[in-house]
Design an enzyme around this catalytic site. Structure first.
Site, PDB file in Angstrom:
ATOM      1  N   LYS A  37       0.838  -1.208   0.000  1.00  0.00           N
ATOM      2  CA  LYS A  37       0.000   0.000   0.000  1.00  0.00           C
ATOM      3  C   LYS A  37       0.865   1.248   0.000  1.00  0.00           C
ATOM      4  O   LYS A  37       2.014   1.232   0.442  1.00  0.00           O
ATOM      5  CB  LYS A  37      -0.919   0.017   1.228  1.00  0.00           C
ATOM      6  CG  LYS A  37      -1.875  -1.153   1.301  1.00  0.00           C
ATOM      7  CD  LYS A  37      -2.904  -1.064   0.213  1.00  0.00           C
ATOM      8  CE  LYS A  37      -3.904  -2.206   0.337  1.00  0.00           C
ATOM      9  NZ  LYS A  37      -4.807  -2.257  -0.772  1.00  0.00           N
ATOM     10  N   CYS A  38       0.281   2.345  -0.445  1.00  0.00           N
ATOM     11  CA  CYS A  38       0.917   3.658  -0.491  1.00  0.00           C
ATOM     12  C   CYS A  38       1.516   3.972   0.875  1.00  0.00           C
ATOM     13  O   CYS A  38       0.855   3.734   1.893  1.00  0.00           O
ATOM     14  CB  CYS A  38      -0.143   4.679  -0.864  1.00  0.00           C
ATOM     15  SG  CYS A  38       0.444   6.368  -0.948  1.00  0.00           S
ATOM     16  N   PRO A  39       2.714   4.453   0.925  1.00  0.00           N
ATOM     17  CA  PRO A  39       3.610   4.917  -0.137  1.00  0.00           C
ATOM     18  C   PRO A  39       4.659   3.887  -0.568  1.00  0.00           C
ATOM     19  O   PRO A  39       5.570   4.211  -1.307  1.00  0.00           O
ATOM     20  CB  PRO A  39       4.306   6.112   0.507  1.00  0.00           C
ATOM     21  CG  PRO A  39       4.498   5.675   1.924  1.00  0.00           C
ATOM     22  CD  PRO A  39       3.235   4.872   2.248  1.00  0.00           C
ATOM     23  N   ASP A  46      -2.032  -1.571  -5.635  1.00  0.00           N
ATOM     24  CA  ASP A  46      -2.593  -0.398  -4.961  1.00  0.00           C
ATOM     25  C   ASP A  46      -3.067   0.616  -6.009  1.00  0.00           C
ATOM     26  O   ASP A  46      -2.269   1.084  -6.814  1.00  0.00           O
ATOM     27  CB  ASP A  46      -1.536   0.230  -4.059  1.00  0.00           C
ATOM     28  CG  ASP A  46      -2.054   1.420  -3.265  1.00  0.00           C
ATOM     29  OD1 ASP A  46      -3.260   1.723  -3.345  1.00  0.00           O
ATOM     30  OD2 ASP A  46      -1.251   2.046  -2.564  1.00  0.00           O
ATOM     31  N   ASP A  57       0.923   7.854  -7.815  1.00  0.00           N
ATOM     32  CA  ASP A  57       2.242   7.961  -7.178  1.00  0.00           C
ATOM     33  C   ASP A  57       3.411   7.646  -8.108  1.00  0.00           C
ATOM     34  O   ASP A  57       4.409   8.372  -8.102  1.00  0.00           O
ATOM     35  CB  ASP A  57       2.318   7.031  -5.962  1.00  0.00           C
ATOM     36  CG  ASP A  57       1.382   7.447  -4.843  1.00  0.00           C
ATOM     37  OD1 ASP A  57       0.943   8.611  -4.843  1.00  0.00           O
ATOM     38  OD2 ASP A  57       1.093   6.603  -3.970  1.00  0.00           O
TER      39      ASP A  57
END
Length: 77
Positions: free
Chosen positions: A12-14, A39, A45
């Site tokens: 998941k981010c980041p 994600d 991103d």
């Protein structure tokens, strides 16, 4: 020219962007990384990361479960 596969599925981010940045730092100009992500935020991103690094996003493909980015290393940091 070499292509390295980077499977970031489930992260998941980041983390996908951070791990992609680290991987870009370990390859030579002209080489590529094929980044596999699950994600949905990676669609935002990873392109933003590539804008920052000056590398080239060659292709983005996706299906219901996965996003795949093909990135060419343009210069060394």
């Amino acid at each position: 020219m070499k292509t390295t596969k980077l499977d970031l599925s489930g992260l998941k981010c980041p983390l996908p962007a951070l791990k992609t940045r680290k991987a870009l730092g370990s390859i030579l100009p002209g080489d590529r990384i094929e980044v596999h992500c699950t994600d949905p935020l990676s669609k935002i991103d990873i392109p933003n990361l590539i804008n920052e690094t000056g590398d080239r996003l060659e292709a983005v493909t996706h299906d219901a479960n996965r996003i795949v980015f093909l990135i060419e290393r343009r210069r060394m940091s």
